[in-house]
Structures are given as structure tokens and as C-alpha cells.
Write an enzyme that holds these catalytic residues in place. Structure first.
Site, PDB file in Angstrom:
ATOM      1  N   ARG A  30      63.252 -16.210   5.849  1.00 16.07           N
ATOM      2  CA  ARG A  30      63.018 -17.020   4.669  1.00 16.07           C
ATOM      3  C   ARG A  30      64.017 -16.599   3.591  1.00 16.07           C
ATOM      4  O   ARG A  30      64.454 -15.456   3.556  1.00 16.07           O
ATOM      5  CB  ARG A  30      61.592 -16.785   4.171  1.00 16.07           C
ATOM      6  CG  ARG A  30      61.187 -17.610   2.960  1.00 16.07           C
ATOM      7  CD  ARG A  30      59.792 -17.212   2.493  1.00 16.07           C
ATOM      8  NE  ARG A  30      59.409 -17.981   1.312  1.00 16.07           N
ATOM      9  CZ  ARG A  30      58.332 -17.735   0.562  1.00 16.07           C
ATOM     10  NH1 ARG A  30      57.539 -16.718   0.886  1.00 16.07           N
ATOM     11  NH2 ARG A  30      58.055 -18.482  -0.489  1.00 16.07           N
ATOM     12  N   HIS A  31      64.368 -17.530   2.724  1.00 16.39           N
ATOM     13  CA  HIS A  31      65.210 -17.185   1.579  1.00 16.39           C
ATOM     14  C   HIS A  31      64.538 -16.107   0.734  1.00 16.39           C
ATOM     15  O   HIS A  31      63.318 -15.912   0.780  1.00 16.39           O
ATOM     16  CB  HIS A  31      65.469 -18.423   0.724  1.00 16.39           C
ATOM     17  CG  HIS A  31      64.214 -19.048   0.180  1.00 16.39           C
ATOM     18  ND1 HIS A  31      63.550 -18.550  -0.931  1.00 16.39           N
ATOM     19  CD2 HIS A  31      63.490 -20.107   0.606  1.00 16.39           C
ATOM     20  CE1 HIS A  31      62.488 -19.274  -1.165  1.00 16.39           C
ATOM     21  NE2 HIS A  31      62.416 -20.231  -0.253  1.00 16.39           N
ATOM     22  N   GLN A  60      63.346 -14.173  -2.881  1.00 10.26           N
ATOM     23  CA  GLN A  60      62.557 -14.653  -4.016  1.00 10.26           C
ATOM     24  C   GLN A  60      63.425 -15.463  -4.980  1.00 10.26           C
ATOM     25  O   GLN A  60      64.560 -15.099  -5.285  1.00 10.26           O
ATOM     26  CB  GLN A  60      61.946 -13.473  -4.777  1.00 10.26           C
ATOM     27  CG  GLN A  60      61.018 -13.909  -5.898  1.00 10.26           C
ATOM     28  CD  GLN A  60      60.751 -12.805  -6.903  1.00 10.26           C
ATOM     29  OE1 GLN A  60      61.654 -12.325  -7.597  1.00 10.26           O
ATOM     30  NE2 GLN A  60      59.502 -12.369  -6.981  1.00 10.26           N
ATOM     31  N   THR A  61      62.862 -16.571  -5.464  1.00 15.33           N
ATOM     32  CA  THR A  61      63.563 -17.417  -6.423  1.00 15.33           C
ATOM     33  C   THR A  61      62.887 -17.343  -7.786  1.00 15.33           C
ATOM     34  O   THR A  61      61.788 -16.804  -7.938  1.00 15.33           O
ATOM     35  CB  THR A  61      63.558 -18.892  -5.971  1.00 15.33           C
ATOM     36  OG1 THR A  61      62.205 -19.381  -6.029  1.00 15.33           O
ATOM     37  CG2 THR A  61      64.115 -19.052  -4.565  1.00 15.33           C
ATOM     38  N   ARG A  96      68.712 -22.419  -2.481  1.00 15.73           N
ATOM     39  CA  ARG A  96      68.192 -21.053  -2.353  1.00 15.73           C
ATOM     40  C   ARG A  96      68.400 -20.499  -0.952  1.00 15.73           C
ATOM     41  O   ARG A  96      68.611 -19.296  -0.784  1.00 15.73           O
ATOM     42  CB  ARG A  96      66.714 -21.015  -2.734  1.00 15.73           C
ATOM     43  CG  ARG A  96      65.795 -21.944  -1.912  1.00 15.73           C
ATOM     44  CD  ARG A  96      64.446 -22.075  -2.615  1.00 15.73           C
ATOM     45  NE  ARG A  96      63.457 -22.879  -1.908  1.00 15.73           N
ATOM     46  CZ  ARG A  96      63.329 -24.197  -2.022  1.00 15.73           C
ATOM     47  NH1 ARG A  96      64.174 -24.883  -2.785  1.00 15.73           N
ATOM     48  NH2 ARG A  96      62.376 -24.842  -1.372  1.00 15.73           N
ATOM     49  N   GLU A 139      62.779 -27.177   3.530  1.00 17.72           N
ATOM     50  CA  GLU A 139      61.359 -27.023   3.256  1.00 17.72           C
ATOM     51  C   GLU A 139      60.640 -28.374   3.258  1.00 17.72           C
ATOM     52  O   GLU A 139      61.271 -29.434   3.146  1.00 17.72           O
ATOM     53  CB  GLU A 139      61.183 -26.332   1.889  1.00 17.72           C
ATOM     54  CG  GLU A 139      59.745 -25.997   1.515  1.00 17.72           C
ATOM     55  CD  GLU A 139      59.061 -25.047   2.499  1.00 17.72           C
ATOM     56  OE1 GLU A 139      58.843 -25.460   3.657  1.00 17.72           O
ATOM     57  OE2 GLU A 139      58.711 -23.921   2.091  1.00 17.72           O
TER      58      GLU A 139
END
Length: 204
Positions: A9-10, A12-13, A63, A90
Site C-alpha cells: 500500500r502507499h 501515509q498521506t 500517492r 483505489e
């Protein structure tokens, strides 16, 4: 030959930190998110016997691309070689995109009882639409047998579920880590924890 897939997963944004839903909209990685991507990239570098055998695939959302570029640089793969694939993006979260999660749950407190509450958003993309695109990706013979995939929380959960044939409830019972990634190989899923070391810093 069966595929070997590293799925992550990417990092934290800004929206993650603010507890806001993203879906198809985007926000940049935070400093922590960049550190998470860096740590996973370094971990992957130590696991790949021959980086030339591996292809990086990424969701086209910003992201994910930002994460993929950091990972590629750590592994020693040219970021220009990253393959952007819309099938990895997503879920669209419809009318709830950019909304603060606490505000949604305050208005609909029973949502907290449902692990798949995200999909209750008006005009959200359906589970089966995402499942179909992941199945299509996994069946695509043009996809490398050695793939590093940067996707998203919910889509990543569906990806793992499709890979081993989970039920709907099992898919949404999984966690959505940003400090771990997964090896999908030989019809099994292995979780690789990747906590940030205090000394880890981004290269300038």
C-alpha cells in the site's frame, strides 16, 4: 511459471493523517508516509536476488506513484520504468471522497459495525467492479511473473482476497497496513512487517 508478487500500500498521506477519505482523489505523502515507503523499498532491496527480473506496477493515483518512485529508487530500478495500471487504483468512494471520517460516522454511527462501511458511500464503486479488474490483472499474461505492485488499502485487500479465494467477509476482515507488505506466491500470502528504523532518512 507461477507469479511472485510483492504487494504494498502507499505510505501515509495528508488525508490519511486527517482521517479523510480519498478514493480516486489524491493527497501527497506525509513525512511519515515517505519514511514508510523508504523502509519498504530498503526491505525489498534486500529480498530481491536480481532486480532486473522485477517490474514495478503502480496505481496511477499520485500517492501510489509517489510511493512507487521512492521504492524504485531504493531498489535501484529506474522510476521511468514504473508501469501505471488503472486496474490497481483505489475504489471510487463516490460522494464521500474528501469527507472527514468522524463526520460520516457521527451522522451514521451504525457504520462502525460494518468493516465494509466505505462501500456504503453514495455512488461508490462496487466490490464486484474492483474484484473484476483485479481478476483481469492477475490473468493478464503481459504482466511480469515477478511483480512489485503499489496499490491502496481497500484495493489491496481485494487483491489478496482474489489471490487466495477469500469470501467477501474475509476480504474486509483484513488489516490495511502502511508499515508492512505482502508476498503472494505459490497460492499463499506472507506478511512482511517493515517498521521504520530511527536512523532511516530519505536520500536528498
Amino acid at each position: 511459471m507461477s507469479k511472485s508478487i510483492f504487494l504494498l500500500r502507499h505510505g501515509q498521506t495528508v488525508f490519511n493523517a486527517q482521517q479523510r477519505l480519498q478514493g480516486h482523489c489524491n493527497s501527497d505523502l506525509t513525512d511519515l508516509g515517505q519514511q514508510q515507503a523508504l523502509a519498504i523499498g530498503l526491505s525489498l532491496k534486500n529480498k530481491l536476488a536480481n532486480k532486473r527480473q522485477w517490474t514495478i506496477y503502480s496505481s496511477p493515483l499520485g500517492r501510489a506513484i509517489q510511493t512507487a518512485e521512492i521504492v524504485a529508487n531504493q531498489i535501484g530500478i529506474d522510476p521511468s520504468q514504473i508501469v501505471k495500471d488503472v486496474r490497481l487504483q483505489e475504489f471510487c468512494l463516490g460522494d464521500w471522497e474528501q469527507t472527514y471520517i468522524p463526520d460520516i460516522k457521527e451522522k451514521q454511527p451504525r457504520l462502525c459495525d460494518q468493516r465494509d462501511w466505505y462501500l456504503m458511500a453514495p455512488n461508490a464503486e462496487s466490490y464486484y467492479a474492483v474484484k473484476d479488474r483485479i481478476e483481469d490483472f492477475l490473468a493478464d499474461i503481459s504482466v511480469s511473473d515477478n511483480a512489485i505492485i503499489i496499490s491502496h488499502g481497500l484495493t489491496g485487500a481485494v487483491f489478496r482476497g482474489v489471490y487466495v479465494g477469500m469470501t467477501y467477509n474475509e476480504v474486509f476482515s483484513q488489516d490495511l497496513p502502511q508499515n508492512a507488505y505482502f508476498l503472494l506466491a505459490n497460492d499463499k500470502i506472507s506478511r512482511i512487517q517493515c517498521d521504520i528504523e530511527p536512523a532511516v532518512t530519505l536520500a536528498v
